[in-house]
Write an enzyme that holds these catalytic residues in place. Structure first.
Site, short mmCIF file in Angstrom:
data_model
loop_
_atom_site.label_atom_id
_atom_site.label_comp_id
_atom_site.label_asym_id
_atom_site.label_seq_id
_atom_site.Cartn_x
_atom_site.Cartn_y
_atom_site.Cartn_z
CD GLN A 35 52.51 64.49 54.24
OE1 GLN A 35 53.03 63.52 54.79
NE2 GLN A 35 51.18 64.61 54.13
CB ALA A 43 56.69 56.25 53.14
CG HIS A 44 53.99 60.07 55.28
ND1 HIS A 44 52.97 60.85 54.86
CD2 HIS A 44 53.50 58.80 55.29
CE1 HIS A 44 51.91 60.11 54.62
NE2 HIS A 44 52.21 58.87 54.87
CG ASN A 45 54.08 59.94 59.67
OD1 ASN A 45 54.53 61.04 59.96
ND2 ASN A 45 52.92 59.77 59.05
#
Length: 348
Positions: A206, A247-249
């Site tokens: 990441q 969560a990511h993004n």
């Protein structure tokens, strides 16, 4: 000491600091803020909604915050502060009250803290016992880093932001001014990214970070993952309750608020001024427009662009009725097909 109690304060001091139109004795002494039900003669309470008028009429509070139209209902002998929005006044009063009650932070770096190379800590900042500040991190003016908290390398903590004890604030992450991060929160852990290969999983590093704006609150044990490539972004004024997963993004617009146990899957885009009830779930790669309000425990499975209130919860009922309704719901498509067939037969 009674919960919420602090050094006595006169009503005159409260109105001087926060405004409002005082009706009654400005020398009356208040020792705590309380609910209408539990208030006594030295308590200040408030009426936020008209449906609680019976509680106002029965309260023993020494002073109440009310709208002008509720003033006639204030019990005889009680004082009142008239304000257009009693709940907003109450919110500001709690901050004013706590500022008087809270002990001043000890400015400076505790002797047990571990400070990396090239760190910039403003002279007015506070770094607590056993905190760890990574290389080249920047701690702003009047910022507070709690005990046993880790701030990663190259991270930035803005002015007057308070990070409580035992928080993990990851490398390269940034938070603006006047923020609050409560204990147990993890900011900048790896997003959940793995590529399938021959029956197993290959980790995807990441490479993004987490960028948090000004005036953002992050609740206890909430996790905000760093982006895979782009950053995970929380805009100004976002409010997150405890035990939330971002969560990511993910990108969250200004002044959106989420209650406890909400989950937002990767790459979702959420607009400004939205609210999400407890345990609501938002699937990944969806877009939620500005001014969308999601009821508790709803599962959002498609994008919502039109402002409004949305609910996706099967109503609670006694178990027998719930099972019958659920069974009927499962047959809904079949019933629809049969109904259309009947319509075709009877339609000329």
């Amino acid at each position: 000491m009674t919960p919420g109690a602090t050094a006595p304060v006169r009503l005159a001091d409260i109105v001087s600091g926060l405004g409002g139109e005082l009706h009654g004795d400005d020398q009356r002494v208040i020792t705590r803020i309380a609910s209408l039900e539990s208030a006594d003669e030295t308590s200040l309470s408030f009426l936020a909604q008209a449906r609680f008028k019976p509680l106002l009429q029965a309260t023993r509070a020494g002073c109440v915050l009310v709208r002008a139209d509720m003033l006639p209902l204030v019990p005889e002998g009680a004082s009142a502060i008239v304000t257009p929005d009693p709940y907003l006044y109450y919110a500001r009063l709690t901050r004013w009250w706590l500022a008087r009650k809270r002990q001043s932070d000890t400015v400076g770096v505790h002797g047990s803290a571990v400070i990396g190379q090239g760190v910039v800590i403003h002279p007015t900042a506070t770094v607590g016992a056993f905190a760890v500040i990574g290389d080249r991190a920047v701690i702003g003016e009047h910022a507070v880093i709690g005990s046993h908290t880790e701030v990663g390398a190259d991270a930035v903590v803005g002015s007057a932001t308070r990070i409580a004890s035992r928080v993990a604030f990851g490398h390269d992450c940034r938070i603006g001014a006047r923020g609050t991060i409560h204990s147990g929160a993890v900011i900048g852990a790896d997003g959940f990214g793995f590529a399938p290969f021959e029956g197993r999983w290959e980790k995807i590093e990441q490479l993004g970070t987490v960028v948090i704006g000004d005036d953002v609150d992050v609740g206890a044990n909430t996790c905000i993952d760093r982006g895979a490539l782009d950053d995970t972004v929380l805009s100004d004024g976002v409010k997150l309750d405890n035990l939330i997963q971002i969560a990511h993004n993910v990108r969250i617009g200004a002044h959106t608020a989420m209650a406890g146990c909400v989950g937002v899957a990767g790459s979702a885009r959420i607009g400004a001024g939205c609210t999400f009830g407890g345990a609501a779930m938002i699937l990944g790669h969806l877009e939620i427009g500005d001014g969308v309000h999601i009821s508790a425990a709803s599962v959002v499975m498609s994008s919502i662009l039109k402002p409004g209130q949305y609910s996706g919860v099967f109503p609670i009922d006694d178990n027998g009725s719930w099972e019958k309704n659920a069974a009927t719901l499962r047959q809904l498509h079949t019933l629809r097909t049969r109904l259309r067939a009947l319509e075709k037969k009877i339609t000329p």
